[in-house]
Design a protein around this motif. Sequence first.
Motif, PDB file in Angstrom:
ATOM      1  N   ILE A   1       0.873  -1.184   0.000  1.00 33.97           N
ATOM      2  CA  ILE A   1       0.000   0.000   0.000  1.00 33.97           C
ATOM      3  C   ILE A   1       0.908   1.232   0.000  1.00 33.97           C
ATOM      4  N   PRO A   2       0.730   2.152  -0.952  1.00 34.74           N
ATOM      5  CA  PRO A   2       1.672   3.271  -1.069  1.00 34.74           C
ATOM      6  C   PRO A   2       1.736   4.146   0.181  1.00 34.74           C
ATOM      7  N   GLY A   3       2.870   4.825   0.341  1.00 35.30           N
ATOM      8  CA  GLY A   3       3.071   5.705   1.506  1.00 35.30           C
ATOM      9  C   GLY A   3       3.770   4.927   2.595  1.00 35.30           C
ATOM     10  N   GLY A   4       4.587   5.621   3.382  1.00 34.18           N
ATOM     11  CA  GLY A   4       5.422   4.950   4.381  1.00 34.18           C
ATOM     12  C   GLY A   4       4.649   4.111   5.380  1.00 34.18           C
ATOM     13  N   TYR A   5       3.409   4.530   5.683  1.00 38.94           N
ATOM     14  CA  TYR A   5       2.642   3.804   6.711  1.00 38.94           C
ATOM     15  C   TYR A   5       1.665   2.793   6.105  1.00 38.94           C
ATOM     16  N   GLY A   6       1.558   2.734   4.790  1.00 38.48           N
ATOM     17  CA  GLY A   6       0.543   1.871   4.177  1.00 38.48           C
ATOM     18  C   GLY A   6      -0.829   2.237   4.718  1.00 38.48           C
ATOM     19  N   ALA A   7      -1.123   3.547   4.737  1.00 39.50           N
ATOM     20  CA  ALA A   7      -2.315   4.041   5.444  1.00 39.50           C
ATOM     21  C   ALA A   7      -3.614   3.746   4.697  1.00 39.50           C
ATOM     22  N   ILE A   8      -4.627   3.388   5.468  1.00 39.96           N
ATOM     23  CA  ILE A   8      -6.003   3.325   4.955  1.00 39.96           C
ATOM     24  C   ILE A   8      -6.848   4.183   5.891  1.00 39.96           C
ATOM     25  N   GLU A   9      -7.332   5.310   5.374  1.00 44.02           N
ATOM     26  CA  GLU A   9      -8.174   6.164   6.222  1.00 44.02           C
ATOM     27  C   GLU A   9      -9.601   5.648   6.185  1.00 44.02           C
ATOM     28  N   ASP A  10     -10.357   5.924   7.235  1.00 44.27           N
ATOM     29  CA  ASP A  10     -11.724   5.428   7.415  1.00 44.27           C
ATOM     30  C   ASP A  10     -11.776   3.931   7.084  1.00 44.27           C
ATOM     31  N   VAL A  11     -11.046   3.181   7.887  1.00 42.94           N
ATOM     32  CA  VAL A  11     -10.853   1.758   7.627  1.00 42.94           C
ATOM     33  C   VAL A  11     -11.938   0.913   8.303  1.00 42.94           C
ATOM     34  N   ALA A  12     -12.124  -0.286   7.825  1.00 43.31           N
ATOM     35  CA  ALA A  12     -12.897  -1.303   8.562  1.00 43.31           C
ATOM     36  C   ALA A  12     -11.998  -2.541   8.668  1.00 43.31           C
ATOM     37  N   ILE A  13     -11.977  -3.129   9.856  1.00 44.13           N
ATOM     38  CA  ILE A  13     -11.185  -4.355  10.067  1.00 44.13           C
ATOM     39  C   ILE A  13     -12.100  -5.407  10.678  1.00 44.13           C
ATOM     40  N   ALA A  14     -12.224  -6.546   9.998  1.00 48.44           N
ATOM     41  CA  ALA A  14     -13.041  -7.648  10.515  1.00 48.44           C
ATOM     42  C   ALA A  14     -12.108  -8.785  10.944  1.00 48.44           C
ATOM     43  N   VAL A  15     -12.432  -9.349  12.111  1.00 54.64           N
ATOM     44  CA  VAL A  15     -11.586 -10.393  12.704  1.00 54.64           C
ATOM     45  C   VAL A  15     -12.435 -11.619  13.030  1.00 54.64           C
ATOM     46  N   THR A  16     -11.930 -12.779  12.668  1.00 58.46           N
ATOM     47  CA  THR A  16     -12.587 -14.037  13.051  1.00 58.46           C
ATOM     48  C   THR A  16     -11.517 -15.056  13.422  1.00 58.46           C
ATOM     49  N   GLY A  17     -11.752 -15.772  14.506  1.00 58.91           N
ATOM     50  CA  GLY A  17     -10.804 -16.813  14.918  1.00 58.91           C
ATOM     51  C   GLY A  17      -9.414 -16.271  15.159  1.00 58.91           C
ATOM     52  N   GLY A  18      -9.334 -15.010  15.616  1.00 61.59           N
ATOM     53  CA  GLY A  18      -8.029 -14.433  15.959  1.00 61.59           C
ATOM     54  C   GLY A  18      -7.274 -13.849  14.773  1.00 61.59           C
ATOM     55  N   ARG A  19      -7.865 -13.953  13.580  1.00 59.88           N
ATOM     56  CA  ARG A  19      -7.177 -13.427  12.386  1.00 59.88           C
ATOM     57  C   ARG A  19      -7.985 -12.330  11.720  1.00 59.88           C
ATOM     58  N   ILE A  20      -7.263 -11.448  11.049  1.00 60.33           N
ATOM     59  CA  ILE A  20      -7.933 -10.430  10.242  1.00 60.33           C
ATOM     60  C   ILE A  20      -8.514 -11.153   9.028  1.00 60.33           C
ATOM     61  N   VAL A  21      -9.834 -11.000   8.819  1.00 59.59           N
ATOM     62  CA  VAL A  21     -10.416 -11.650   7.637  1.00 59.59           C
ATOM     63  C   VAL A  21     -10.737 -10.631   6.552  1.00 59.59           C
ATOM     64  N   TRP A  22     -10.836  -9.364   6.954  1.00 59.70           N
ATOM     65  CA  TRP A  22     -11.046  -8.324   5.931  1.00 59.70           C
ATOM     66  C   TRP A  22     -10.494  -7.018   6.464  1.00 59.70           C
ATOM     67  N   ILE A  23      -9.798  -6.263   5.614  1.00 58.35           N
ATOM     68  CA  ILE A  23      -9.348  -4.913   5.969  1.00 58.35           C
ATOM     69  C   ILE A  23      -9.365  -4.072   4.697  1.00 58.35           C
ATOM     70  N   GLY A  24      -9.926  -2.881   4.807  1.00 59.83           N
ATOM     71  CA  GLY A  24      -9.976  -2.002   3.639  1.00 59.83           C
ATOM     72  C   GLY A  24     -10.806  -0.781   3.972  1.00 59.83           C
ATOM     73  N   PRO A  25     -11.027   0.092   2.979  1.00 59.74           N
ATOM     74  CA  PRO A  25     -11.852   1.271   3.220  1.00 59.74           C
ATOM     75  C   PRO A  25     -13.261   0.854   3.636  1.00 59.74           C
ATOM     76  N   ARG A  26     -13.822   1.544   4.630  1.00 60.14           N
ATOM     77  CA  ARG A  26     -15.111   1.138   5.185  1.00 60.14           C
ATOM     78  C   ARG A  26     -16.202   1.080   4.113  1.00 60.14           C
ATOM     79  N   ASN A  27     -16.136   1.994   3.139  1.00 56.55           N
ATOM     80  CA  ASN A  27     -17.217   1.998   2.137  1.00 56.55           C
ATOM     81  C   ASN A  27     -17.133   0.808   1.180  1.00 56.55           C
ATOM     82  N   GLU A  28     -16.080   0.004   1.297  1.00 53.25           N
ATOM     83  CA  GLU A  28     -15.987  -1.214   0.467  1.00 53.25           C
ATOM     84  C   GLU A  28     -16.270  -2.485   1.279  1.00 53.25           C
ATOM     85  N   LEU A  29     -16.583  -2.309   2.564  1.00 52.76           N
ATOM     86  CA  LEU A  29     -16.803  -3.485   3.432  1.00 52.76           C
ATOM     87  C   LEU A  29     -18.025  -4.275   2.958  1.00 52.76           C
TER      88      LEU A  29
END
Length: 409
Positions: free
Chosen positions: A21-49
């Motif tokens: 992801i471009p930029g030093g921090y690999g930033a995603i603003e207004d993010v959504a992160i979904a977790v199941t079974g201890g793992r990230i199952v989805w991460i991306g811009p909230r409007n694409e969730l």
Amino acid sequence: MTERCDLLITNANAATMDPSIPGGYGAIEDVAIAVTGGRIVWIGPRNELPDCAADDVVDGEGCWITPGLVDCHTHLVYGGHRASEFARRLGGESYEEVARAGGGILSTVRATRAASAEDLYRAAEPRLQALLSEGVTTVEIKSGYGLELDTELKQLRTARRLAQHYPVDIVTTCLAAHALPPEYDGRADEYIDLVCEEILPAVAKEQLADAVDMFCESIAFSVDQCQRVINCAKELELPVKAHAEQLSQSGATAMAANAGALSVDHVEYINNMDVAAMAENGTVAVLLPGAFYTLKETRVPPVESLRASGVCMALSTDLNPGSCPIASLRLMMNMGCNLFGLTPAEALAGVTRSAARALGLCCSRGVLRAGLRADMVLWPMDTPDQLAYEFGALKPAKIYFGGRNVTAG
Ligand code: NIG
Ligand code: FE
């Protein structure tokens, strides 16, 4: 992704540290992160969730989310302390002079040999707790204050025991080649025989170490002796790392990198050949600004040349009773910028993605990405630059270890 998840975090921004992801921090603003079974199952811009129901929906309240921090170089299991040496150094004695007079590492070896396993565990707890309170979720711990089989085993078992009681992954490293024990005075090669023939095989048999380390320096072991330790580690199928070029140039960094070392640590005195060997072999340079600061060193690692050659730079505390009795990885981020010239984004990469790589964990830690374990820290800040800039008041709002909220208090 699954339609139902355990945890969904929204109303936040992410410094994913994902290099794709471009930029030093690999930033995603207004993010959504979904977790199941201890793992990230989805991460991306909230409007694409995608449509997703969650058992636990967390409002990130505008926080920035980073990967759990990784402290990739510590010696945090030890007996005693060396406050009196601190006073001697303030009075003008050097670290090497104190070591040559029988103090330094050997002073901690005496205290660690004398300590019970329970004493070591109790003494290590507050050091580990201090790191965890800053959002550290993976810690490497070395032995090296035993320099004899039983005490090396005692240190490594204590490190493993900490992992059973705290929400942290502990990676252990056998550093039996840390200093020459007094009973081998004048017989360094024979001590290396003991390390290779007795200590490392016993440690490997009990699966107590994930890697093997060594201290290559005039006050410790020669390049040839370290090469023997590396050969032995390879026979035992253990990855290697080295403390090298901390106080002088020896060629140990190039030797270790050419032998496929995961990392070479300290590296203040490396030259162009060392840098080239690290770049060619993908060896991480672990920068330890706390030791540089504590020992009042003046020679800084060649950060510009490491950067230009594409060598990964990690940052770590080196937490130990001599050269860095400072249990704060956040402070190291600040020192990495102020003392060594890292950018704030390089400092955060140094305690996440690059630190994971220094431990051979580059594909499972240190980045926020679907499929990886949900070790995450929520920080109440406006920009990730604040992590290296501020120190003291900015603390994690929430810490997740494997998707579990482990925030203290
Ligand atoms: O990484 N360089 C060698 N080992 C430690 C210091 C250990 C000590 O002084 O007790 C270090 O700085
Ligand atoms: Fe160290």
